[in-house]
Design a protein around this motif. Structure first.
Motif, mmCIF file in Angstrom:
data_model
loop_
_atom_site.group_PDB
_atom_site.id
_atom_site.type_symbol
_atom_site.label_atom_id
_atom_site.label_comp_id
_atom_site.label_asym_id
_atom_site.label_seq_id
_atom_site.Cartn_x
_atom_site.Cartn_y
_atom_site.Cartn_z
ATOM 1 N N LEU A 56 0.821 -1.210 0.000
ATOM 2 C CA LEU A 56 0.000 0.000 0.000
ATOM 3 C C LEU A 56 0.857 1.263 0.000
ATOM 4 C CD1 LEU A 56 -2.954 -0.901 2.416
ATOM 5 C CD2 LEU A 56 -2.636 -1.445 -0.006
ATOM 6 N N LEU A 57 1.912 1.271 0.792
ATOM 7 C CA LEU A 57 2.784 2.452 0.808
ATOM 8 C C LEU A 57 3.459 2.659 -0.540
ATOM 9 C CD1 LEU A 57 4.482 2.315 4.328
ATOM 10 C CD2 LEU A 57 2.933 4.078 3.469
ATOM 11 N N ALA A 58 3.901 1.568 -1.158
ATOM 12 C CA ALA A 58 4.526 1.675 -2.482
ATOM 13 C C ALA A 58 3.528 2.188 -3.506
ATOM 14 C CB ALA A 58 5.080 0.316 -2.906
ATOM 15 N N GLY A 59 2.266 1.802 -3.345
ATOM 16 C CA GLY A 59 1.226 2.256 -4.259
ATOM 17 C C GLY A 59 1.005 3.754 -4.217
ATOM 18 N N LYS A 60 1.411 4.389 -3.131
ATOM 19 C CA LYS A 60 1.243 5.840 -2.996
ATOM 20 C C LYS A 60 2.154 6.621 -3.945
ATOM 21 C CE LYS A 60 -1.802 5.857 0.423
ATOM 22 N NZ LYS A 60 -3.150 6.453 0.306
ATOM 23 N N PHE A 61 3.127 5.950 -4.554
ATOM 24 C CA PHE A 61 4.033 6.629 -5.484
ATOM 25 C C PHE A 61 3.549 6.538 -6.929
ATOM 26 C CE2 PHE A 61 6.430 5.640 -1.690
ATOM 27 C CZ PHE A 61 7.041 6.858 -1.417
ATOM 28 N N GLY A 62 2.336 6.021 -7.087
ATOM 29 C CA GLY A 62 1.714 5.968 -8.405
ATOM 30 C C GLY A 62 0.265 6.391 -8.295
ATOM 31 N N ASP A 63 -0.579 5.820 -9.123
ATOM 32 C CA ASP A 63 -2.017 6.094 -9.106
ATOM 33 C C ASP A 63 -2.671 5.119 -8.126
ATOM 34 O OD1 ASP A 63 -4.581 6.887 -9.633
ATOM 35 O OD2 ASP A 63 -4.703 5.917 -11.599
ATOM 36 N N TYR A 64 -2.792 5.558 -6.882
ATOM 37 C CA TYR A 64 -3.209 4.679 -5.789
ATOM 38 C C TYR A 64 -4.657 4.241 -5.931
ATOM 39 C CZ TYR A 64 -3.800 2.937 -1.007
ATOM 40 O OH TYR A 64 -4.050 2.155 0.089
ATOM 41 N N ASP A 67 -8.616 -0.854 -4.720
ATOM 42 C CA ASP A 67 -9.348 -1.875 -5.467
ATOM 43 C C ASP A 67 -8.434 -2.684 -6.388
ATOM 44 O OD1 ASP A 67 -11.775 -1.260 -4.304
ATOM 45 O OD2 ASP A 67 -12.245 0.284 -5.777
ATOM 46 N N ARG A 68 -7.293 -2.121 -6.759
ATOM 47 C CA ARG A 68 -6.294 -2.887 -7.516
ATOM 48 C C ARG A 68 -5.211 -3.442 -6.594
ATOM 49 N NH1 ARG A 68 -5.325 -3.128 -12.646
ATOM 50 N NH2 ARG A 68 -3.068 -2.826 -12.467
ATOM 51 N N LEU A 69 -4.765 -2.642 -5.679
ATOM 52 C CA LEU A 69 -3.663 -3.053 -4.816
ATOM 53 C C LEU A 69 -4.019 -4.251 -3.934
ATOM 54 C CD1 LEU A 69 -2.336 0.467 -3.789
ATOM 55 C CD2 LEU A 69 -1.063 -1.257 -5.070
ATOM 56 N N LYS A 70 -5.296 -4.406 -3.596
ATOM 57 C CA LYS A 70 -5.667 -5.545 -2.748
ATOM 58 C C LYS A 70 -5.407 -6.877 -3.447
ATOM 59 C CE LYS A 70 -10.604 -5.619 -4.029
ATOM 60 N NZ LYS A 70 -11.977 -5.384 -3.524
ATOM 61 N N VAL A 188 1.825 -1.996 -9.917
ATOM 62 C CA VAL A 188 0.371 -2.060 -10.092
ATOM 63 C C VAL A 188 -0.241 -0.666 -10.100
ATOM 64 C CG1 VAL A 188 -1.767 -2.800 -8.932
ATOM 65 C CG2 VAL A 188 0.134 -4.409 -9.213
ATOM 66 N N SER A 189 0.421 0.271 -9.428
ATOM 67 C CA SER A 189 -0.076 1.649 -9.373
ATOM 68 C C SER A 189 0.467 2.515 -10.508
ATOM 69 C CB SER A 189 0.286 2.285 -8.026
ATOM 70 O OG SER A 189 -0.282 1.544 -6.969
ATOM 71 N N GLY A 190 1.311 1.940 -11.354
ATOM 72 C CA GLY A 190 1.851 2.705 -12.472
ATOM 73 C C GLY A 190 2.892 3.727 -12.085
ATOM 74 N N ALA A 191 3.628 3.466 -10.999
ATOM 75 C CA ALA A 191 4.689 4.392 -10.590
ATOM 76 C C ALA A 191 5.798 4.399 -11.641
ATOM 77 C CB ALA A 191 5.247 3.974 -9.230
ATOM 78 N N PRO A 192 6.545 5.490 -11.762
ATOM 79 C CA PRO A 192 7.666 5.535 -12.721
ATOM 80 C C PRO A 192 8.654 4.400 -12.450
ATOM 81 C CG PRO A 192 7.209 7.723 -11.837
ATOM 82 C CD PRO A 192 6.371 6.775 -11.047
ATOM 83 N N GLU A 193 9.286 3.924 -13.505
ATOM 84 C CA GLU A 193 10.173 2.761 -13.389
ATOM 85 C C GLU A 193 11.292 2.984 -12.380
ATOM 86 O OE1 GLU A 193 13.027 0.021 -16.250
ATOM 87 O OE2 GLU A 193 11.400 1.186 -17.155
ATOM 88 N N ARG A 194 11.856 4.201 -12.350
ATOM 89 C CA ARG A 194 12.955 4.466 -11.425
ATOM 90 C C ARG A 194 12.478 4.395 -9.972
ATOM 91 N NH1 ARG A 194 11.273 9.436 -13.136
ATOM 92 N NH2 ARG A 194 11.110 11.105 -11.575
#
Length: 326
Positions: A56-64, A67-70, A188-194
């Motif tokens: 969940l915390l990692a998901g905050k660096f993308g489009d949180y 419903d997907r992260l679970k 899963v949240s689409g965060a930048p690759e770096r």
């Protein structure tokens, strides 16, 4: 869900962690009464839920989106749970987190099939995400975990192993699943690759520190803190870092005691004497220093992430890992 330990660090995840808890319970629900009771018995024993929290915390660096992260957070925790059930059979463990293990409350066969069932449910849930890269990363992590478990069994009471072998084992057993939790949360949240790469490196180093800290606590913690007797790993023949260091660096009298314990598979020296010996050895200090090194690397990896409270939360978790007593 009452928040404890790590979960206190990020209070605004409370609602979403409650979603994860409900999904975990729903995931293992089955109309088979014994399987249902055994799986829920394990779930009720609780845990730190460190893997879902990292997702969940990692998901905050993308489009949180919970419903997907679970669909990543729940499978990762289920995989971890499955390995615990199997570990308890291998270790002949009567308690975990202060509760009877599945194998002690039922038997080995029920425990093994419960673990298999939970693992199967994890794969079913992650299949709701269509990205094949997610499935590959998760399946590769499971393969590596199994290799780590086999290596641990192979090395029970083995006094000839070296530091490199130990580090490779804990990487496979523990660190990779934590690293993948951070990596998949970002992906899963689409965060930048770096940022995804930085999250992976953070998780890997935090995971290495987490396992080394566990190995230290096996000697320095109390039965109440650990939910199992001190020295449980050594009792089973698992030669962890504090033992490995003491075996090679302590004075000859102590080295002979450790060697006698391992060579006799625990018969020659009482386990309580061994716990006291290791607890007071340089092995504890060496292991703590190495855990601190991995934590420093984890915190350094965070420099690649945007400033903000979620980066701060990850940093706080790293400090929690290093300071925890359970």
């Amino acid at each position: 869900m009452k928040l404890t330990g790590i979960a206190h660090i990020c209070q605004d995840l409370k609602k979403d962690m409650q979603v994860v808890e409900r999904e975990l319970s729903a995931a293992i629900e089955t109309d088979h009464p014994v399987l249902n009771e055994a799986a829920h018995h394990l779930l009720r024993a609780g845990g730190k839920r460190i893997r879902p929290i990292f997702v969940l915390l990692a998901g905050k660096f993308g489009d949180y989106s919970i419903d997907r992260l679970k669909y990543v957070a729940v499978p990762l925790e289920l995989i971890h749970m499955a390995t615990l059930v199997h570990d308890d059979v291998i270790d002949d463990a009567a308690t975990r987190r202060g509760h009877p293990t599945v194998k002690s409350k039922w038997d080995n066969k029920i425990a093994m099939y419960t673990g298999d069932y939970i693992l199967g449910r994890s794969l079913s849930i992650v299949s709701r995400l269509s990205d094949p890269e997610v499935h590959k990363l998760l399946s590769d992590a499971i393969v590596e975990m199994v290799k780590g478990e086999i290596e641990q069994i192979r090395d029970f009471f083995n006094w000839k192993q070296n530091l490199r072998r130990y580090l490779r084992r804990i990487k496979r057993k523990t660190a990779l699943l934590i690293a993948v939790s951070c990596q998949l949360g970002g992906m899963v949240s689409g965060a930048p690759e770096r940022h995804v790469r930085a999250l992976y490196h953070f998780g890997y180093n935090a995971g290495m520190a987490f396992q080394i800290t566990d190995d230290i606590l096996d000697f320095t913690g109390t039965a109440k803190q650990l939910g199992k007797p001190a020295g449980s790993d050594l009792r089973q023949g698992n030669v962890t870092l504090p033992v490995l260091y003491a075996l090679n660096r302590e004075e000859e009298t102590k080295k002979r005691q450790i060697h006698a314990f391992l060579q006799s598979e625990g018969e020659a020296v009482p386990i309580d004497d061994m716990v006291r010996l290791i607890r007071n050895s340089e092995g504890i200090r060496f292991a703590q220093a190495l855990a601190d090194t991995y934590l420093s690397k984890a915190i350094h990896a965070l420099n690649e992430l945007p400033l903000g409270k979620y980066r701060d939360s990850l940093k706080q978790i790293a400090h929690f890992i290093g300071e925890r007593s359970y």
